[in-house]
Design an enzyme around this catalytic site. Structure first.
Site, PDB file in Angstrom:
ATOM      1  N   ARG A 266       1.005  -1.293   0.050  1.00 34.44           N
ATOM      2  CA  ARG A 266      -0.051  -0.151   0.159  1.00 34.44           C
ATOM      3  C   ARG A 266       0.905   1.345  -0.086  1.00 34.44           C
ATOM      4  O   ARG A 266       0.420   2.136  -0.632  1.00 34.44           O
ATOM      5  CB  ARG A 266      -1.015   0.119   1.055  1.00 34.44           C
ATOM      6  CG  ARG A 266      -1.992   1.095   1.037  1.00 34.44           C
ATOM      7  CD  ARG A 266      -3.014   1.082   1.976  1.00 34.44           C
ATOM      8  NE  ARG A 266      -2.745   0.789   3.442  1.00 34.44           N
ATOM      9  CZ  ARG A 266      -2.097   1.482   4.320  1.00 34.44           C
ATOM     10  NH1 ARG A 266      -2.091   2.789   4.144  1.00 34.44           N
ATOM     11  NH2 ARG A 266      -1.914   1.194   5.597  1.00 34.44           N
TER      12      ARG A 266
ATOM     13  N   TYR B  21     -15.899  14.773 -16.866  1.00 29.39           N
ATOM     14  CA  TYR B  21     -16.296  13.530 -16.580  1.00 29.39           C
ATOM     15  C   TYR B  21     -17.359  13.462 -15.470  1.00 29.39           C
ATOM     16  O   TYR B  21     -17.069  14.016 -14.177  1.00 29.39           O
ATOM     17  CB  TYR B  21     -15.116  12.809 -16.310  1.00 29.39           C
ATOM     18  CG  TYR B  21     -15.464  11.091 -15.949  1.00 29.39           C
ATOM     19  CD1 TYR B  21     -16.175  10.491 -16.781  1.00 29.39           C
ATOM     20  CD2 TYR B  21     -14.966  10.627 -14.513  1.00 29.39           C
ATOM     21  CE1 TYR B  21     -16.388   9.214 -16.474  1.00 29.39           C
ATOM     22  CE2 TYR B  21     -15.408   9.426 -14.193  1.00 29.39           C
ATOM     23  CZ  TYR B  21     -16.282   8.879 -15.104  1.00 29.39           C
ATOM     24  OH  TYR B  21     -16.665   7.339 -14.824  1.00 29.39           O
TER      25      TYR B  21
ATOM     26  N   ASP C 248      -6.889  16.912 -16.619  1.00 30.36           N
ATOM     27  CA  ASP C 248      -7.315  15.312 -17.054  1.00 30.36           C
ATOM     28  C   ASP C 248      -6.879  15.270 -18.457  1.00 30.36           C
ATOM     29  O   ASP C 248      -7.389  15.853 -19.400  1.00 30.36           O
ATOM     30  CB  ASP C 248      -8.736  14.907 -16.825  1.00 30.36           C
ATOM     31  CG  ASP C 248      -9.126  13.588 -16.996  1.00 30.36           C
ATOM     32  OD1 ASP C 248      -8.379  12.650 -17.584  1.00 30.36           O
ATOM     33  OD2 ASP C 248      -9.765  13.177 -16.133  1.00 30.36           O
TER      34      ASP C 248
ATOM     35  N   LYS D  73      -7.721   3.569 -19.591  1.00 29.46           N
ATOM     36  CA  LYS D  73      -8.057   4.107 -21.031  1.00 29.46           C
ATOM     37  C   LYS D  73      -6.972   3.947 -21.782  1.00 29.46           C
ATOM     38  O   LYS D  73      -6.672   2.578 -21.981  1.00 29.46           O
ATOM     39  CB  LYS D  73      -8.751   5.394 -21.087  1.00 29.46           C
ATOM     40  CG  LYS D  73      -9.849   5.741 -19.907  1.00 29.46           C
ATOM     41  CD  LYS D  73     -11.081   4.865 -20.405  1.00 29.46           C
ATOM     42  CE  LYS D  73     -12.138   5.019 -19.264  1.00 29.46           C
ATOM     43  NZ  LYS D  73     -11.974   5.555 -17.963  1.00 29.46           N
TER      44      LYS D  73
HETATM   45  C1  LIG Z   1     -11.929  11.581 -18.710  1.00 31.55           C
HETATM   46  C2  LIG Z   1     -12.023  10.802 -17.641  1.00 31.55           C
HETATM   47  N1  LIG Z   1     -11.161  10.861 -16.182  1.00 31.55           N
HETATM   48  C3  LIG Z   1     -11.636  10.032 -15.454  1.00 31.55           C
HETATM   49  C4  LIG Z   1     -12.148   8.778 -15.287  1.00 31.55           C
HETATM   50  C5  LIG Z   1     -12.225   7.988 -14.066  1.00 31.55           C
HETATM   51  O1  LIG Z   1     -11.405   7.052 -14.506  1.00 31.55           O
HETATM   52  P1  LIG Z   1     -11.548   5.395 -13.723  1.00 31.55           P
HETATM   53  O2  LIG Z   1     -12.805   4.734 -14.271  1.00 31.55           O
HETATM   54  O3  LIG Z   1     -10.276   4.663 -14.029  1.00 31.55           O
HETATM   55  O4  LIG Z   1     -11.547   5.570 -12.342  1.00 31.55           O
HETATM   56  C6  LIG Z   1     -12.881   8.627 -16.595  1.00 31.55           C
HETATM   57  C7  LIG Z   1     -13.623   7.287 -16.628  1.00 31.55           C
HETATM   58  O5  LIG Z   1     -14.253   6.993 -17.636  1.00 31.55           O
HETATM   59  C8  LIG Z   1     -12.705   9.363 -17.706  1.00 31.55           C
HETATM   60  O6  LIG Z   1     -13.356   9.190 -18.813  1.00 31.55           O
END
Ligand SMILES: Cc1ncc(COP(=O)(O)O)c(C=O)c1O
Length: 382
Positions: free
Chosen positions: A55, A108, A180, A205
């Site tokens: 961890r 998101y 992001d 992703k």
């Molecule tokens: C642009 C974006 N940021 C963050 C996330 C969150 O990622 P995670 O599902 O790996 O927690 C997503 C998830 O779809 C996303 O599309």
């Protein structure tokens, strides 16, 4: 010697715990590390050994985080159990009770929920801004505004933020910035080079790229990352060694995948924009991405069916292309924002942002473009 992006992506230098170096990074699938004696435990606390308890740190987490940090041209990185874990760590590394956050209104849904439902409980205030209608941050900045948060390419309408402009604006007002970069990846844009302080990825992703891992990575300024690492450990958001290993393995082909996926997305967008059954196609214009590497326009395409009533039939008719509410795998997939990612929005909120029942989001894979297009054509023409 400075290496190119493609070389850095593949040559991930793992730091072996064992002196016999295996070519591929082993998976350190262990919750704890063993010590010959108490002196070596003391060495760990004195900073002379790297690992004690997974961890707190594990070679696979470090390998992935350092590789992404190098590609993003950031000083440091930390892995997290998901993109949301990485976003949480970045936000909490910067924000304290009483602080105010400015964010783009196109973020998101999970990030919105984190800000709206959770961080608000810590008296962290936020304001969402429609960047397409805003010329300056000035009217929105308050004495307690600390951070400006935005995404490079937004979901689901794929708007590209003018990052050089907004980073400059944030700096002028003394704000820290967090970006992001999940949809664009460092192959297309490196927000640190425009002055971002933190960059976050859902490595679930494009970094992982094969729809088989849930992971997040936060990279950025050393001082902020030190704090973010402590938060990941305290909140228990650490990345599992196996997930880190899978994501690092996927990362090695990022440049190849992105090239092919961007090629395919361009061809798909060209096809859709000419098709009578499609009302609108959302795909960044060339001038939107003038400041991107390689001037590529990304690998996501959204489109709105001319006849919304056909939307259920359309998804069912797609044969090669799978309905899977995520993105960025090597196979082309579709998602339906209204019934999945943007389900929590009211009808009015959705209509106001153009997220209608007929809207389809496509993540281009690496198949032959003509096969993807043939599948779309037969699904659209009935
Ligand atoms: C642009 C974006 N940021 C963050 C996330 C969150 O990622 P995670 O599902 O790996 O927690 C997503 C998830 O779809 C996303 O599309």
């Amino acid at each position: 010697m400075s290496e190119s992006f493609e070389t850095k992506t593949v040559h991930i230098h793992h730091n072996p715990v064992h002196p016999d170096v295996s070519k591929a990074t082993p998976i350190y699938q262990t919750s704890v590390f063993a010590f010959p004696g108490l002196e070596e435990v003391e060495d760990y606390y004195a900073g002379k050994r790297d690992y004690l308890y997974t961890r707190n740190g594990n070679p696979n987490q470090v390998e992935l985080a350092e590789a992404v940090a190098r590609l993003e041209e950031a000083e440091q990185g930390v892995g997290a159990a998901s993109g949301m874990g990485a976003i949480m760590a970045g936000l909490l590394a910067v924000l304290n009770p009483g602080d105010h956050l400015l964010a783009s209104h196109e973020i998101y849904g999970g990030t919105y929920a984190l800000l709206h439902k959770e961080l608000s409980r810590f008296q962290i205030e936020m304001e969402l801004i429609d960047l397409s209608r805003c010329e300056s941050l000035e009217p929105h900045v308050r004495p307690n505004t600390k951070l400006f948060y935005l995404e490079t390419i937004t979901n689901p309408l794929l708007t590209v933020a003018d990052l050089p402009y907004w980073m400059e604006q944030a700096k002028q007002h003394g704000l820290l910035t967090m970006v992001d970069n999940t949809f664009a990846t460092p192959y297309l844009i490196r927000p640190m080079s425009f002055g971002a302080d933190l960059v976050v990825h859902s490595a679930t992703k494009y970094i992982g790229g094969h729809s088989d891992v849930t992971a997040g990575v936060l990279v950025g300024r050393r001082d902020l990352l030190q704090r973010a690492k402590e938060i990941v450990v305290s909140f228990g958001a650490s990345l599992s060694p196996f997930e880190a290993w899978l994501a690092a393995r996927g990362l090695k082909t990022l440049a190849l995948r992105m090239e092919r996926q961007c090629d395919n997305a361009e061809k798909i967008a060209a096809f859709l924009s000419q098709h009578a059954a499609v009302k609108t196609t959302y795909y960044p214009e060339e001038n939107d991405v003038a400041f991107f590497q390689h001037k590529r326009r990304g690998a996501m395409v959204s489109f709105c069916l001319a006849d919304e009533a056909r939307v259920y039939d359309f998804y069912r008719r797609c044969k090669l292309i799978t309905l899977a509410p995520s993105l960025a795998g090597v196979e082309t997939t579709l998602s339906h924002p209204v019934t999945t990612s943007h389900r929590a929005l009211s009808v009015e909120q959705r209509e106001a942002s153009g997220i209608t029942m007929g809207l389809v989001r496509l993540s281009a894979g690496i198949e032959a473009a003509e096969d993807i297009i043939a599948d779309l054509r037969q699904a659209l023409e009935f």
